[in-house]
Design a protein around this motif. Structure first.
Motif, short mmCIF file in Angstrom:
data_model
loop_
_atom_site.label_atom_id
_atom_site.label_comp_id
_atom_site.label_asym_id
_atom_site.label_seq_id
_atom_site.Cartn_x
_atom_site.Cartn_y
_atom_site.Cartn_z
N THR A 186 0.85 -1.25 0.09
CA THR A 186 0.20 -0.10 -0.13
C THR A 186 0.80 1.08 0.09
O THR A 186 0.14 2.37 0.21
N VAL A 187 2.07 1.21 0.03
CA VAL A 187 2.95 2.25 0.28
C VAL A 187 2.91 2.80 -1.46
O VAL A 187 3.01 2.35 -2.38
N PHE A 188 3.41 4.55 -1.18
CA PHE A 188 2.44 5.19 -2.24
C PHE A 188 4.25 4.88 -3.20
O PHE A 188 5.46 5.16 -2.14
N VAL A 189 4.13 5.06 -4.26
CA VAL A 189 5.75 5.59 -5.34
C VAL A 189 5.33 6.45 -5.70
O VAL A 189 4.20 6.20 -6.74
N GLN A 190 6.26 7.56 -6.36
CA GLN A 190 5.91 8.44 -7.00
C GLN A 190 5.63 7.62 -8.66
O GLN A 190 6.61 6.58 -8.39
N PRO A 191 5.56 8.84 -9.10
CA PRO A 191 4.82 7.87 -10.48
C PRO A 191 5.98 8.37 -11.98
O PRO A 191 5.64 7.36 -12.57
N ASN A 192 6.64 8.34 -11.13
CA ASN A 192 7.98 7.68 -12.80
C ASN A 192 8.83 7.37 -12.52
O ASN A 192 9.30 7.44 -13.03
N HIS A 193 8.17 6.82 -11.28
CA HIS A 193 9.38 5.69 -10.72
C HIS A 193 8.75 4.21 -10.90
O HIS A 193 7.02 4.00 -11.23
N PRO A 194 9.11 2.83 -11.60
CA PRO A 194 8.19 2.05 -11.60
C PRO A 194 7.82 1.85 -11.00
O PRO A 194 8.31 1.32 -9.88
N GLN A 195 6.07 0.83 -11.46
CA GLN A 195 5.30 0.20 -9.81
C GLN A 195 5.78 -1.12 -9.59
O GLN A 195 4.55 -2.07 -10.11
N THR A 196 7.00 -1.17 -9.72
CA THR A 196 7.47 -2.66 -9.11
C THR A 196 7.72 -2.87 -7.63
O THR A 196 7.55 -2.08 -6.94
N GLU A 197 7.81 -4.42 -7.36
CA GLU A 197 7.35 -4.78 -6.29
C GLU A 197 9.21 -4.06 -5.28
O GLU A 197 8.43 -3.85 -4.46
N LEU A 198 9.78 -4.54 -6.22
CA LEU A 198 11.35 -3.89 -5.91
C LEU A 198 10.53 -1.84 -5.71
O LEU A 198 11.72 -1.65 -4.56
N PHE A 199 10.13 -1.29 -6.29
CA PHE A 199 11.06 -0.21 -5.46
C PHE A 199 9.19 0.14 -4.95
O PHE A 199 10.10 0.93 -4.12
N LYS A 200 8.17 -0.66 -4.88
CA LYS A 200 7.32 -0.49 -3.73
C LYS A 200 7.98 -0.99 -2.37
O LYS A 200 8.31 -0.76 -1.03
#
Length: 613
Positions: A186-200
């Protein structure tokens, strides 16, 4: 001595003692590498930080506080001098040449110390400056306020490393074995980043570090309370610049510059703040102002050599704060990666000027790419799996960027070309140029040249060369014109007798990309007659980027001719840029043909290792 004189002296001594006792203690609690975006107190996507929030209830929250530089040593050099980095040549990260302070310049704690303060730093310094002897009573991991004389006021800095970029260099094994408290799902990942498991996971992991940092803030506050000092101490909590998730630290985005700041002002010192406890303010405050503010709070005269203006203390009113509505930023070299970017934010509007727009943000930086998120981001780009916003990091930049950062907080939609924004854009462009000229900005010369000619007295060098620097800024600003208007002027400066006019003319030509193909013969002719190695590099950049020539052999020869490590670093920056993003040809560097001292430099070795790999 008669009785009246004795009583007079005793009374005066008492007055001086009381005045000393009434000087506030001042504490800085500094967390490394975190912008305001990860704390609920400042951002809806942040986590709770109860200790900082408790400080805020009893203090002032500055919603618009900014570092002027987006990386540690450049930011800290600005803080400690209360002076803009490009004016002092202190804005390159981990400078190869330390600046000498002359003509009244000093680190601001030295002025506190002369005024009777005990100064202690625990423990990070990281300044691009030759440190004078009179700055700290103690600067070590054991430094504290307890070693001062009885009743002596103190200035104390406590540095928290928990949120530093290095803490994000976890491995895949860590990711698989360590569960975060913050929920990655549920954590926010900023929109210019890939919305992947690693970025989360990276976002969740970092927010956990923010919570841990907050606990350490609380420990310092509790120690002050235990020692009976909390009600006599003005406390600043702030982050030392933005970061550390990709495209924050090292970049002039809001995520790189916009920091959290809370200042606790005890009841007995309310006269030193125009704002009441529990107040939030939108006044713009920048690192360049912090040192001047501490001196003003302590009742110490602010040296005229400082650029900073106080935002708390004597003679500061709400009208003073209301007038503070802008901040300036600068980014140049971060480790082995070079670029030259300047910014100004005024109100909600943000103007970014890329002086070398062909320099790609995502260019390899060994330390930065230790973070798995950076590695994955680059891999996904090469695989064509990113959308337009996510790909921007790896593509050529616009010469000018213009954003409304309240509407567009992650600076995705560049408004610079839209007619309705031209009036504000031109005003902010002018403001930025005036600021650069007024310092003047020494970056119009390459770093290696400043090390050879300026760092012994940068202020004097700037004054002596102010007119030349203004001229170089004018040439660089040909980049903002239509090419048809800029081309004849560029061609004229390519033939100049001034090597730095030729230097900036070549950079300006390259900034136009394919539009500038008509200048190929002029640049080739300039290169054939060029005597300066660094100008040959700039010509080769043009011939590779604009004329699409294979310049690998020329690049290698330019590397071999480098006489200093910082010159070689600038050259190798271009070699990696051209290899990875333009001609995409390997460049074979024979280290045995390089100057031995140059080749031995750590950052040069990083570039060479990457090229070899």
């Amino acid at each position: 001595m008669n009785r009246s004189i004795r009583l007079f002296l005793i009374a005066n001594l008492f007055t001086i003692t009381v005045a000393k006792a009434q000087q506030p203690n001042i504490v800085w609690i500094v967390s490394e590498d975190n912008s305001k975006h990860y704390m609920k107190l400042f951002d809806e996507h942040g986590v709770a930080t109860p200790n900082v929030e408790s400080l805020a209830k009893d203090g002032i929250v500055f919603d618009r506080a900014f570092s002027n530089a987006a990386v540690c040593s450049a930011a800290r050099s600005t803080l400690i001098l209360s002076t803009f980095g490009p004016k002092m040549a202190t804005h390159y990260h981990r400078a190869e040449g330390k600046v000498t302070l002359v003509n009244g310049q000093d680190m601001f704690p030295a002025f506190l110390r002369k005024a009777g303060y005990y100064t202690a730093n625990n423990a990070k310094e990281d300044y691009n400056i030759k440190k004078p002897e009179d700055v700290w009573d103690d600067s070590s991991k054991k430094a504290t306020w307890t070693n001062r004389k009885t009743g002596q006021p103190f200035f104390y800095v406590y540095n928290i490393e928990t949120t530093h970029e290095g803490r994000m260099h976890f491995t895949k094994e860590t990711m698989n074995s360590t569960k975060t408290i913050t929920n990655p799902a549920t954590v926010f990942v900023q929109p210019n980043h890939p919305q992947t498991e690693l970025f989360k996971y990276s976002n969740a992991y970092y927010r956990d570090k923010i919570v841990q940092m907050d606990t350490e803030v609380g420990e310092v506050i509790e120690k002050l309370k235990k020692d009976g000092l909390y009600d006599n101490t003005i406390i600043f909590y702030y982050g030392d610049h933005g970061g550390v998730l990709p495209q924050s630290k090292g970049y002039l985005n809001e995520t790189g510059l916009h920091v959290p700041l809370v200042v606790h002002v005890p009841e007995k010192y309310k006269n030193l703040s125009p704002l009441a406890s529990g107040t939030r303010t939108n006044a713009f405050v920048s690192f360049v102002d912090f040192g001047a503010t501490v001196l003003n709070l302590a009742g110490v005269e602010i040296p005229k050599v400082m650029d900073g203006k106080p935002f708390l203390g004597k003679n500061i009113t709400t009208k003073t704060l209301d007038k503070k509505d802008e901040t300036y930023g600068y980014a140049d070299r971060f480790d082995e990666k070079y670029d030259m970017v300047r910014s100004v934010r005024k109100g909600n509007l943000k103007y970014i000027r890329n002086f070398e727009p062909f320099n790609v943000n995502g260019l390899m930086n060994e330390y930065r790419y230790k973070q798995l998120a950076y590695q994955e981001w680059e891999t996904l780009y090469k695989q064509g799996k990113l959308n337009k916003d996510q790909s921007k990091f790896f593509e050529i930049k616009a010469v000018e960027e213009f954003y409304d950062v309240v509407i567009d907080p992650f600076e995705l939609h560049n408004l610079a070309s839209l007619p309705e924004h031209q009036s504000n854009l031109k005003k902010m462009r002018k403001d930025l140029n005036c600021w650069m000229e007024s310092m003047p900005d020494l970056s119009l010369y390459p770093e290696f040249y400043l090390i050879e000619n300026a760092i012994q007295n940068p202020i004097a060098f700037g004054k002596e060369h102010k007119k030349e620097i203004q001229k170089y800024i004018d040439i660089a600003n040909l980049e903002v014109l239509d090419f048809d208007k800029a081309a004849p002027k560029i061609e004229k400066f390519l033939k100049s007798k001034d090597q730095w006019e030729r230097y900036w003319a070549m950079i300006a030509a390259t900034s136009f990309g394919d539009q500038a193909k008509s200048l190929t013969d002029a640049v080739q002719s300039a290169m054939d007659s060029e005597t300066e190695n660094i100008n040959k590099l700039r010509a080769v950049e043009f011939l590779s980027i604009v004329a699409h020539q294979n310049t690998t052999k020329s690049l290698a020869n330019i590397v071999y001719a480098a006489k200093s490590d910082t010159e070689a670093l600038l050259i190798l920056n271009a070699v990696v840029l051209l290899k990875d993003y333009y001609q995409k040809q390997p460049v074979a560097i024979d280290v045995t043909k390089m100057d031995k001292k140059v080749a031995a430099n750590d950052q040069v070795q990083r570039r060479l290792a990457y090229l070899k790999k």
